[in-house]
Scaffold this active site. Structure first.
Site, PDB file in Angstrom:
ATOM      1  CB  ALA A  10      35.652  42.572  38.496  1.00 32.22           C
ATOM      2  CB  ALA A  11      41.207  41.101  37.207  1.00 27.24           C
ATOM      3  N   GLY A  12      39.137  39.067  35.509  1.00 31.45           N
ATOM      4  CA  GLY A  12      39.150  38.005  34.496  1.00 31.45           C
ATOM      5  C   GLY A  12      38.495  38.447  33.197  1.00 31.45           C
ATOM      6  NE  ARG A  16      34.217  29.200  31.064  1.00 30.08           N
ATOM      7  CZ  ARG A  16      34.060  28.697  32.299  1.00 30.08           C
ATOM      8  NH1 ARG A  16      33.352  27.601  32.483  1.00 30.08           N
ATOM      9  NH2 ARG A  16      34.594  29.296  33.338  1.00 30.08           N
ATOM     10  NE  ARG A 333      12.436  60.588  18.738  1.00 32.12           N
ATOM     11  CZ  ARG A 333      12.807  61.460  17.801  1.00 32.12           C
ATOM     12  NH1 ARG A 333      11.921  61.895  16.913  1.00 32.12           N
ATOM     13  NH2 ARG A 333      14.042  61.904  17.727  1.00 32.12           N
ATOM     14  CE  LYS A 351      12.939  66.367  19.067  1.00 32.88           C
ATOM     15  NZ  LYS A 351      13.911  66.998  18.177  1.00 32.88           N
ATOM     16  CG  ASN A 377      -8.874  69.210  19.684  1.00 28.32           C
ATOM     17  OD1 ASN A 377      -9.318  68.298  20.386  1.00 28.32           O
ATOM     18  ND2 ASN A 377      -8.822  69.121  18.362  1.00 28.32           N
ATOM     19  CG  ASN A 386      11.167  69.524  14.543  1.00 28.43           C
ATOM     20  OD1 ASN A 386      10.877  69.013  13.463  1.00 28.43           O
ATOM     21  ND2 ASN A 386      11.787  68.868  15.498  1.00 28.43           N
TER      22      ASN A 386
HETATM   23  C1  UD1 Z   1      36.954  29.930  42.003  1.00 25.37           C
HETATM   24  C2  UD1 Z   1      37.525  29.187  43.215  1.00 25.37           C
HETATM   25  C3  UD1 Z   1      36.714  27.915  43.446  1.00 25.37           C
HETATM   26  C4  UD1 Z   1      35.255  28.245  43.602  1.00 25.37           C
HETATM   27  C5  UD1 Z   1      34.759  29.080  42.410  1.00 25.37           C
HETATM   28  C6  UD1 Z   1      33.364  29.551  42.678  1.00 25.37           C
HETATM   29  C7  UD1 Z   1      39.889  29.700  43.132  1.00 25.37           C
HETATM   30  C8  UD1 Z   1      41.254  29.202  42.820  1.00 25.37           C
HETATM   31  N1  UD1 Z   1      38.898  28.855  42.941  1.00 25.37           N
HETATM   32  O1  UD1 Z   1      37.161  29.080  40.894  1.00 25.37           O
HETATM   33  O2  UD1 Z   1      37.179  27.254  44.619  1.00 25.37           O
HETATM   34  O3  UD1 Z   1      34.494  27.070  43.724  1.00 25.37           O
HETATM   35  O4  UD1 Z   1      35.585  30.213  42.211  1.00 25.37           O
HETATM   36  O5  UD1 Z   1      32.850  30.201  41.530  1.00 25.37           O
HETATM   37  O6  UD1 Z   1      39.737  30.805  43.579  1.00 25.37           O
HETATM   38  N2  UD1 Z   1      39.940  36.630  38.934  1.00 25.37           N
HETATM   39  C9  UD1 Z   1      40.730  37.737  38.963  1.00 25.37           C
HETATM   40  N3  UD1 Z   1      42.079  37.610  38.753  1.00 25.37           N
HETATM   41  C10 UD1 Z   1      42.645  36.398  38.547  1.00 25.37           C
HETATM   42  C11 UD1 Z   1      41.827  35.260  38.522  1.00 25.37           C
HETATM   43  C12 UD1 Z   1      40.465  35.409  38.730  1.00 25.37           C
HETATM   44  O7  UD1 Z   1      40.261  38.855  39.151  1.00 25.37           O
HETATM   45  O8  UD1 Z   1      43.874  36.363  38.387  1.00 25.37           O
HETATM   46  C13 UD1 Z   1      38.506  36.801  39.161  1.00 25.37           C
HETATM   47  C14 UD1 Z   1      37.674  36.375  37.981  1.00 25.37           C
HETATM   48  O9  UD1 Z   1      37.431  37.489  37.121  1.00 25.37           O
HETATM   49  C15 UD1 Z   1      36.391  35.899  38.648  1.00 25.37           C
HETATM   50  C16 UD1 Z   1      36.869  35.383  40.006  1.00 25.37           C
HETATM   51  O10 UD1 Z   1      38.123  35.955  40.228  1.00 25.37           O
HETATM   52  O11 UD1 Z   1      35.481  36.955  38.879  1.00 25.37           O
HETATM   53  C17 UD1 Z   1      36.955  33.863  40.069  1.00 25.37           C
HETATM   54  O12 UD1 Z   1      37.893  33.412  39.133  1.00 25.37           O
HETATM   55  P1  UD1 Z   1      37.651  32.116  38.273  1.00 25.37           P
HETATM   56  O13 UD1 Z   1      38.839  31.893  37.428  1.00 25.37           O
HETATM   57  O14 UD1 Z   1      36.336  32.166  37.627  1.00 25.37           O
HETATM   58  O15 UD1 Z   1      37.683  31.007  39.431  1.00 25.37           O
HETATM   59  P2  UD1 Z   1      37.009  29.591  39.351  1.00 25.37           P
HETATM   60  O16 UD1 Z   1      37.860  28.689  38.531  1.00 25.37           O
HETATM   61  O17 UD1 Z   1      35.587  29.719  39.017  1.00 25.37           O
END
Ligand code: UD1
Ligand code: CA
Length: 454
Positions: A10-12, A16, A333, A351, A377, A386
């Protein structure tokens, strides 16, 4: 049940989404996407969870709290690099780790449970969750040998023409043998189209060592969808709502129009309750049995008993006991506590107050910071005054009191049991039980006044 630890990526940034909020904290059906993933994994048997955070890490860690251990990936160098960040936390662990992404809110516990179980049964070192996509553009493709075994996963950007035609794609969810995973990850390079360390490269590395690779195909591709844009988020919301409504109906709740009934994932509704159109039941809400809710009701974090009726109501952070009737254009509330058998109707706001059993508030009242007894009533237009401009004060109204229309009760003030307040009074002093308080100008009638005016 299978036994495994999770690593949730969950680092991304979620570029988009065009958002200040980290992608995995965007909500679908009232719940953050990463929370959906944590819940599904927990229900499938995860004994411990690890979340890899990066962009907006503080916010993500706060939202996750003690549900998972968090580790930071400072630079986002790829999914393989992300998983490596969990290496120290998994040191000494044996068995299965399930790797997931934080942006797949549609995963079901049964699918994850199946993935973990088949991984164990196959005695594989890696098991990939795959799905067949009508259009797999953007996904990594599953490349199989002639005997059907998985050879490798190739990313869209690195794939040949031929490979891009493959419809079976990597859902981005895997089970690995912990030791085998980190051994292979050490060998992953970044010589590819994106210059990233790809987690899927682990598959071909393990295969070259002669290890067993397994794949589990999801029955429903919908369950595996990853959310990258707001439009996809709305799509996930629609699917989660449909599932929730179907689940409620299967459990004995009538929903007159599922298309206009919006029930968050964690809401519960009792049997034989009827939900009318244009109803929103939001996070934290619990509804009992045989209620009639709606049309046009929005409940946020409301605990509602059984046999309650309500329509055109907005209520939040409050509690409504059994057999209460809440009419149109009522606003409950925070910390409103509506006791059994109460009737509240037509343009009333409550409230931070308790409305005792059987009391009636039929029209046009404001009740704030009030402790109201039973069978009171409140006449039309009664108001608790208040706020003195600086501090809020409480009003106490005893059992069986009768407050005449258009009265102001200026707090702090106490109305005794069974007391009467004459209509139009502005009460500033305590009223003893059983007495009548009149606090208004006496009526004067001036004979012949109208003629003199002419
Ligand atoms: C990835 C897979 C792909 C698969 C797809 C499914 C890879 C290289 N590819 O592609 O084969 O079909 O998921 O959805 O893994 N993230 C990090 N750190 C990073 C990069 C990513 O935490 O350095 C996290 C992102 O936040 C995300 C997840 O990893 O939650 C997937 O990364 P994302 O870049 O979306 O991979 P895809 O290109 O979708
Ligand atoms: Ca993705």
């Amino acid at each position: 049940m299978a036994d495994f630890i999770t690593v949730i990526l969950a680092a991304g940034k979620g570029t988009r989404m065009k958002s200040r909020l980290p992608k995995v904290l965007h909500k679908a059906a009232g719940k953050a996407m990463v929370q959906h993933v944590l819940d599904a994994a927990k229900a499938a048997g995860a004994r411990h969870q690890i979340v890899v955070t990066g962009f907006g890490g503080d916010q993500v860690r706060e939202a996750i709290g003690s549900q998972a251990e968090c580790v930071t990936q400072v630079d986002q160098l790829g999914t393989g690099h992300a998983v490596l960040q969990a290496k120290d936390l998994l040191a000494g662990e044996k068995g299965t780790v399930m790797v997931l992404c934080g942006d797949t809110p549609l995963l079901t516990p049964s699918l994850l449970e199946r993935l973990a179980r088949e991984h164990e049964e196959a005695k594989a070192k890696a098991t990939i969750l795959t799905a067949i996509f009508e259009d797999a553009t953007g996904y990594g493709r599953i490349i199989r040998a002639e005997d059907g075994t998985v050879v490798k996963i190739v990313e869209q950007k690195d794939a040949t023409e031929e490979e891009r035609k493959v419809k079976e794609a990597n859902a981005g969810i895997y089970c690995f043998d912990i030791e085998a995973l980190f051994e292979a990850l050490g060998e992953v390079g970044n010589d590819n189209a994106q210059g990233e360390y790809y987690l899927p490269d682990v598959i071909s590395i393990l295969r070259s060592k002669g290890e067993k690779i397994w794949a589990v195909a999801a029955d429903d591709v919908e369950d595996t969808l990853g959310i990258n844009s707001r439009a996809q988020l709305a799509g996930a919301e629609r699917i989660l709502r449909r599932r929730k409504n179907e689940e409620l109906m299967a459990e004995g709740v009538t929903i007159m129009d599922p298309n206009t009934t919006y029930v968050d994932a964690d809401v519960t509704v009792g049997r034989d309750t009827v939900l009318y159109p244009m109803t929103w039941l939001e996070a934290g809400t619990v509804i009992g049995e045989e209620c009639e809710v709606g049309p046009s009701v929005r409940l946020q974090n409301v605990r509602m008993g059984s046999r309650v009726t309500c329509q055109f109501l907005y209520a939040h952070d409050c509690e409504v006991e059994d057999n209460v009737a809440l009419g149109q254009f009522v606003h409950l509330r925070p910390n409103a506590h509506i006791c059994e058998g109460v009737k509240i109707d037509n343009f009333i706001e409550v409230k931070n107050s308790t409305i005792g059993k059987g009391s009636k508030l039929p029209h046009l009242s404001y009740i704030g910071d009030c402790d109201m007894g039973e069978n009171v009533n409140m006449g039309c237009g009664t108001i608790t005054v208040n706020y003195d401009g600086k501090v809020k004060h409480r009003t106490k109204i005893g059992d069986n009191a009768f407050v005449g229309c258009n009265s102001n009760l200026v707090a702090p003030v106490s109305i005794g049991d069974g007391a009467y307040i004459a209509a139009g009074s502005t009460i500033t002093k305590d009223v003893a039980p059983g007495t009548l308080a009149i606090a208004r100008e006496r009526q004067k009638t001036i004979a012949g006044w109208a003629d003199k005016r002419k």
